[in-house]
Design an enzyme around this catalytic site. Structure first.
Site, PDB file in Angstrom:
ATOM      1  N   ASP A 168       0.814  -1.213   0.000  1.00 42.25           N
ATOM      2  CA  ASP A 168       0.000   0.000   0.000  1.00 42.25           C
ATOM      3  C   ASP A 168       0.850   1.268   0.000  1.00 42.25           C
ATOM      4  O   ASP A 168       2.017   1.254   0.418  1.00 42.25           O
ATOM      5  CB  ASP A 168      -0.892   0.041   1.245  1.00 42.25           C
ATOM      6  CG  ASP A 168      -2.094  -0.881   1.128  1.00 42.25           C
ATOM      7  OD1 ASP A 168      -2.149  -1.661   0.170  1.00 42.25           O
ATOM      8  OD2 ASP A 168      -2.974  -0.812   2.007  1.00 42.25           O
ATOM      9  N   HIS A 311       3.896  -2.214   3.126  1.00 43.50           N
ATOM     10  CA  HIS A 311       3.954  -0.874   2.541  1.00 43.50           C
ATOM     11  C   HIS A 311       5.330  -0.664   1.915  1.00 43.50           C
ATOM     12  O   HIS A 311       6.349  -0.712   2.617  1.00 43.50           O
ATOM     13  CB  HIS A 311       3.705   0.196   3.618  1.00 43.50           C
ATOM     14  CG  HIS A 311       2.350   0.096   4.254  1.00 43.50           C
ATOM     15  ND1 HIS A 311       2.052  -0.871   5.201  1.00 43.50           N
ATOM     16  CD2 HIS A 311       1.214   0.820   4.053  1.00 43.50           C
ATOM     17  CE1 HIS A 311       0.793  -0.727   5.583  1.00 43.50           C
ATOM     18  NE2 HIS A 311       0.256   0.275   4.902  1.00 43.50           N
TER      19      HIS A 311
END
Length: 373
Positions: A168, A311
Site C-alpha cells: 500500500d 507498505h
C-alpha cells in the site's frame, strides 16, 4: 600508357570488384541465415502449435479430442462455435491461431473452440467463453486450475500453497528495489497506490510492475477516510488516481480498489465498479518500521490463501522482503496477484465485491468475501 598495360589494369579492377561483390553477397547470406535461425528458435514453441513444421522436420499430425459434454460454467468440454466477430484464420490450415488478445483454436475455417476443455496432441488446454486459451490460475466451475504459459494444464500446482503479497501507499523510492526482488524470485504482487505518490514515482515503477505481471490497485489520491468523507469525495479520489496511473499503463487505470484504513461501505464498493480488497495478515510494518519484526510477522504466520499487507514506502519493509520473498518461495509458495489468488481457489472476482482472504478458515466459514456480511 600502352594498351596492354591498360588492359591488365582494367582486368585487375574487374577481378577486385567481382571479389568484393561476392564477399558482400556472402555476408548478406550469412546474416540472413543467422536472422532466420534466431527467428525459428524464438518462434519454435508457438510455431509448433500452428502445425507449421520447424525447418527440416516432418509436418506434425495434430490430434484434437473434443467431447460433447458442453457446460455453461466451462467445466465441461469445449464447444465448437462460429468464429467470433472480427476473427479470421491467419494460417494456411485450421488449428492454433494468435492475435493481440491471445491464442485460440480454429476447428475449421468457420468455427472455433470455446468455454471448456480441449485435448490437443495429448495435452489438456482450457478455453474461455471468448475462445482464448487460458494461462495461469483460472477459476473453472468453482475450482482453481493452473495452466502454464503455453496453455498446457499443470495438475502439479498446489492451490494450498498460494499467497498474495500486497503493498500500500506507494510507489516510493524503494519500490524498484522491491521489483528487483520480485523479478529475481519469479514472484508477483499487487500494488495499491496513492495518486500523490504516482505523481512522483509512477513513471519509473508502474511500467515495470506491468511488465512483471503485477496487478495495479487504486488506494485513493492522498489516503483520507472515504467512509467518513462520502461517495462524492471517494469518486473524486479514485478518479484522480486512475488518471495518473493511466499515464503509465497505456491509458488504463487501476484494476482493483483498496479503501484507506479499510473503511468502506458496500455502497461505496459497488460505486467503484471494480473488485475491492482487504487483507488477513497485517504485518503492521508501518508501525514497527523494523526489518526483523517485518520478517517475523510474515514468516511466522503466513499460510496458503493469505493476503499479506505491507507498505513499499518504508525502507525497512522492502529490506525485509529481500528475506521474506525468497524464503516463501523456498517453502514452496506461489506468490501471485490477489486476482490470481482468488482464481486458485475457484473464485471469479466481481466488481463491487470485497475480498478478505482465501485461507481454509475463510472458505469453511464463507468469509472470503463480504457477500454474506
Amino acid at each position: 600508357m600502352d594498351k596492354e598495360r591498360l588492359r591488365k589494369i582494367v582486368e585487375r579492377n574487374r577481378r577486385v570488384t567481382l571479389i568484393q561483390n561476392c564477399i558482400k553477397v556472402g555476408i548478406c547470406v550469412v546474416v540472413t541465415l543467422v536472422i532466420v535461425t534466431a527467428g525459428w528458435k524464438a518462434a519454435e514453441p508457438f510455431v509448433k502449435r500452428t502445425g507449421v513444421p520447424v525447418a527440416g522436420s516432418p509436418m506434425p499430425l495434430i490430434q484434437v479430442q473434443a467431447g460433447t459434454n458442453n457446460l455453461e460454467d466451462g467445466s465441461g468440454d469445449a464447444a465448437k462455435q462460429p468464429l467470433a466477430e472480427g476473427l479470421r484464420i491467419t494460417s494456411d490450415t485450421p488449428g492454433w491461431q494468435v492475435n493481440e488478445h491471445g491464442w485460440w483454436y480454429a476447428a475449421d475455417t468457420q468455427s472455433m473452440y470455446t468455454n471448456g476443455w480441449l485435448t490437443i496432441d495429448e495435452q489438456k488446454y482450457h478455453f474461455g467463453s471468448d475462445g482464448y486459451m487460458d494461462t495461469g490460475w483460472t477459476p473453472i466451475g468453482g475450482e482453481g486450475y493452473y495452466f502454464n504459459d503455453n496453455g498446457t494444464y499443470d495438475p502439479g500446482r498446489d492451490k494450498e500453497k498460494v499467497i498474495a503479497m500486497t503493498f500500500d501507499d506507494g510507489p516510493g523510492p524503494y519500490t524498484n528495489t522491491l521489483l528487483d526482488v520480485l523479478e529475481q524470485n519469479d514472484a508477483k504482487a499487487t500494488f495499491f497506490m496513492q495518486g500523490i505518490n504516482v505523481e512522483r514515482y509512477g513513471a519509473d515503477t508502474i511500467p515495470r510492475m506491468v511488465q512483471l505481471g503485477c496487478m495495479l490497485g487504486n488506494h485513493s489520491y492522498n489516503h483520507p477516510n472515504l467512509k467518513a468523507a462520502g461517495a462524492e469525495v471517494a469518486q473524486q479520489q479514485f478518479d484522480q488516481t486512475d488518471q495518473l496511473i493511466a499515464q503509465y499503463n497505456n491509458g488504463t487505470g487501476a484494476e482493483a480498489i483498496r479503501f484507506p484504513f479499510g473503511e468502506y461501505t458496500k455502497e461505496l464498493a459497488e460505486a467503484t465498479g471494480r473488485s475491492c480488497w482487504f487483507w488477513n495478515l497485517d504485518t503492521r510494518d508501518w508501525e514497527t518500521k523494523n526489518v526483523d519484526s517485518d520478517i517475523a510477522a510474515v514468516l511466522d504466520h503466513a499460510g496458503g490463501g493469505d493476503i499479506i499487507l505491507m507498505h513499499d514506502i518504508h525502507e525497512a519493509s522492502v529490506t525485509a522482503c529481500q528475506t521474506i520473498i525468497p524464503e516463501l518461495k523456498n517453502r514452496g509458495f506461489d506468490l501471485v496477484t490477489v486476482k490470481e489468488l482468488a482464481a486458485s481457489r475457484g473464485y471469479e472476482t466481481e466488481s463491487g465485491v470485497t475480498y478478505f482472504g482465501f485461507t481454509d478458515k475463510n472458505l469453511e466459514n464463507d468469509t472470503a468475501t463480504d457477500k454474506n456480511r
